[in-house]
Design an enzyme around this catalytic site. Structure first.
Site, PDB file in Angstrom:
ATOM      1  N   CYS A  40     -90.217  55.380-120.293  1.00 58.92           N
ATOM      2  CA  CYS A  40     -90.629  53.976-121.161  1.00 58.92           C
ATOM      3  C   CYS A  40     -91.727  54.864-122.118  1.00 58.92           C
ATOM      4  O   CYS A  40     -92.759  54.050-122.289  1.00 58.92           O
ATOM      5  CB  CYS A  40     -91.401  52.790-120.445  1.00 58.92           C
ATOM      6  SG  CYS A  40     -92.529  53.282-119.372  1.00 58.92           S
ATOM      7  N   ASP A  96     -91.474  58.131-103.833  1.00 60.81           N
ATOM      8  CA  ASP A  96     -92.439  58.179-104.584  1.00 60.81           C
ATOM      9  C   ASP A  96     -93.752  58.818-103.905  1.00 60.81           C
ATOM     10  O   ASP A  96     -93.829  59.194-102.801  1.00 60.81           O
ATOM     11  CB  ASP A  96     -93.187  56.785-105.055  1.00 60.81           C
ATOM     12  CG  ASP A  96     -93.891  56.677-106.398  1.00 60.81           C
ATOM     13  OD1 ASP A  96     -93.308  56.298-107.437  1.00 60.81           O
ATOM     14  OD2 ASP A  96     -95.055  57.243-106.670  1.00 60.81           O
ATOM     15  N   GLY A 130     -90.612  49.622-107.457  1.00 58.43           N
ATOM     16  CA  GLY A 130     -89.472  49.331-106.981  1.00 58.43           C
ATOM     17  C   GLY A 130     -88.400  48.308-107.869  1.00 58.43           C
ATOM     18  O   GLY A 130     -87.530  47.905-107.617  1.00 58.43           O
ATOM     19  N   GLY A 131     -88.903  48.192-108.924  1.00 59.12           N
ATOM     20  CA  GLY A 131     -88.338  47.143-110.060  1.00 59.12           C
ATOM     21  C   GLY A 131     -86.682  47.737-110.149  1.00 59.12           C
ATOM     22  O   GLY A 131     -85.765  46.891-110.030  1.00 59.12           O
ATOM     23  N   LYS A 132     -86.506  48.924-110.671  1.00 61.25           N
ATOM     24  CA  LYS A 132     -85.296  49.611-110.686  1.00 61.25           C
ATOM     25  C   LYS A 132     -84.417  49.717-109.610  1.00 61.25           C
ATOM     26  O   LYS A 132     -83.512  49.546-109.415  1.00 61.25           O
ATOM     27  CB  LYS A 132     -85.268  50.851-111.600  1.00 61.25           C
ATOM     28  CG  LYS A 132     -85.793  50.594-113.132  1.00 61.25           C
ATOM     29  CD  LYS A 132     -85.793  51.981-113.801  1.00 61.25           C
ATOM     30  CE  LYS A 132     -86.479  51.852-115.302  1.00 61.25           C
ATOM     31  NZ  LYS A 132     -87.905  51.527-115.170  1.00 61.25           N
ATOM     32  N   ASP A 191     -87.206  58.161-113.232  1.00 59.75           N
ATOM     33  CA  ASP A 191     -87.906  57.384-114.188  1.00 59.75           C
ATOM     34  C   ASP A 191     -89.463  57.804-114.334  1.00 59.75           C
ATOM     35  O   ASP A 191     -90.101  57.350-113.595  1.00 59.75           O
ATOM     36  CB  ASP A 191     -87.756  55.825-113.690  1.00 59.75           C
ATOM     37  CG  ASP A 191     -88.938  54.766-114.717  1.00 59.75           C
ATOM     38  OD1 ASP A 191     -88.988  55.250-116.026  1.00 59.75           O
ATOM     39  OD2 ASP A 191     -88.844  53.902-114.392  1.00 59.75           O
ATOM     40  N   CYS A 193     -88.915  58.309-108.814  1.00 57.85           N
ATOM     41  CA  CYS A 193     -90.044  57.620-109.156  1.00 57.85           C
ATOM     42  C   CYS A 193     -90.276  56.205-108.920  1.00 57.85           C
ATOM     43  O   CYS A 193     -90.430  55.659-110.000  1.00 57.85           O
ATOM     44  CB  CYS A 193     -90.575  58.239-110.465  1.00 57.85           C
ATOM     45  SG  CYS A 193     -90.256  59.979-110.820  1.00 57.85           S
ATOM     46  N   ALA A 194     -89.992  55.847-107.773  1.00 62.52           N
ATOM     47  CA  ALA A 194     -89.679  54.441-107.492  1.00 62.52           C
ATOM     48  C   ALA A 194     -90.926  53.391-107.978  1.00 62.52           C
ATOM     49  O   ALA A 194     -90.573  52.232-108.344  1.00 62.52           O
ATOM     50  CB  ALA A 194     -89.102  54.095-106.228  1.00 62.52           C
TER      51      ALA A 194
END
Length: 391
Positions: free
Chosen positions: A332, A231, A211-213, A279, A207-208
């Protein structure tokens, strides 16, 4: 703008934010930007003051108010200097009537309070969040970063983590422009650390989003191996390309998935991945420091849908793993339904899978995984668990 006119502007913005929260429209930041784009007469001091009024009113009210005036009257009940600006002058709000109802103060909506994980410190959920950074190992070292921003503080447990005060304009700094740093909350960095990505691995960020992670995984892999950012939302995934270019992570592959038919695009990866990061879409209860109006968007019905979607994603992600691979589930969110209970339910559905202990200097053990909270860890709120097939 006069001080009273700024209050009226805040009320107008709050009206728009409340309506958007109710109808699933744009976020507060987007609405504020649009508002001032059409009002060129508002100077920088006016914009800062109005924005401050808006967010103080949002942070104060856990339950979504009926309208913007109700939100601001609630704030005025606490602050006499704000109440005095309801003076009925030109471009100002009408005086507050005796007994006029304002939004009630609170941190957590009443219906949600019993669903939060027990260790959550509710008052800390609405504090101001700092600017957390990750030094990009594909472009330089912490020493290189220190030469450009010597006043940034290290983040304990994160060799590449650095912290600046809330509101620091990092995007104006050469370190950001050169791709040497990425803005990334400490909790998010710890999730990537828990993945254990190494050069040469096959890694899927399921679940990009933007793309932070994914970028943090790319740095951990030193640009070597196969890293797929997947995604279902094209616009989010499109934002990764320019970010990856700036970060020097051009080996990342993107994969657009068809929602509800994701397995069609993922079939060739079955049994191949060393790590799959899920995520998952979630309530965002762990990010209220940054997005306090998210409290006004969440409903019991939406939470039900999110929990069902999280379980569905976990179930189609699991077959992608090689026999000794790791499924890292993260949200989160700070509700047990999305965290502890979701991980436990996965283990109950998938015979032979176990929780793999996570060894990090932060968080608290909570069910199969770790819980990070703003009050305890100084990061956004996260739940994450390492899941793998037993030996």
């Amino acid at each position: 703008m006069t001080p009273s006119a700024r209050i009226q502007a805040a009320i107008e913005l709050l009206d728009a934010i409340i309506a958007s929260a109710r109808d699933g429209g744009p976020a507060a930041d987007t609405l504020i930007a649009r508002y001032f784009k059409d009002r060129r007469y508002a100077g920088s001091r006016d914009r800062r003051a109005v924005r401050d009024h808006v967010y103080r009113a949002i942070r104060r009210a856990a339950e979504r108010p009926d309208d913007g005036r109700m939100a601001m009257v609630g704030l005025a009940r606490d602050l006499p200097e704000i109440a005095a600006l309801f003076d009925g002058s030109a471009h100002a709000p009408a005086p507050i009537a005796p007994g006029e109802q304002g939004a009630a103060p609170g941190a957590v909506p009443g219906w949600l309070m019993p669903l939060l994980a027990a260790p959550v410190e509710q008052d800390a959920l609405l504090g101001r969040a700092p600017v957390d950074l990750r030094v990009n190992a594909l472009k330089g070292t912490p020493a290189d970063f220190a030469a450009l921003l010597p006043d940034a503080d290290p983040i304990a447990g994160l060799a590449q983590g650095r912290r600046l005060p809330e509101g620091f304009p990092i995007e104006q700094n050469p370190a950001w422009k050169q791709g040497l740093v990425e803005v990334q909350d400490a909790g998010s960095q710890f999730i990537v650390q828990a993945c254990g990505a190494q050069p040469g691995m096959t890694v899927v960020d399921m679940c990009a989003g933007a793309g932070g992670k994914t970028l943090a995984l790319a740095a951990a892999m030193a640009g070597k191996g196969m890293l797929i950012a997947a995604d279902t939302i094209r616009s989010r995934l499109a934002r990764l390309g320019p970010r990856a270019e700036r970060a020097g992570a051009t080996f990342i592959e993107t994969l657009l998935l068809d929602q509800s038919h994701e397995t069609r695009a993922l079939d060739s990866l079955k049994g191949q991945a060393d790590i799959v990061l899920v995520d998952a879409p979630c309530s965002g209860t762990g990010t209220w420091r940054r997005n306090p109006e998210a409290r006004w968007r969440l409903t019991p019905e939406r939470l039900d849908r999110l929990v069902a979607e999280q379980a569905r994603i976990l179930d189609f992600a699991a077959p992608l793993l090689a026999p000794d691979g790791v499924l890292l589930y993260a949200t989160c969110a700070l509700t047990d339904r999305e965290g502890r209970d979701q991980a436990d339910a996965f283990l109950a559905r998938h015979a032979g899978w176990v929780a793999d202990p996570i060894d990090l200097p932060v968080g608290r053990r909570h069910g199969a995984g770790l819980l990070l909270t703003p009050g305890h860890d100084g990061s956004d709120g996260f739940y994450f668990a390492r899941l793998k097939r037993g030996t």
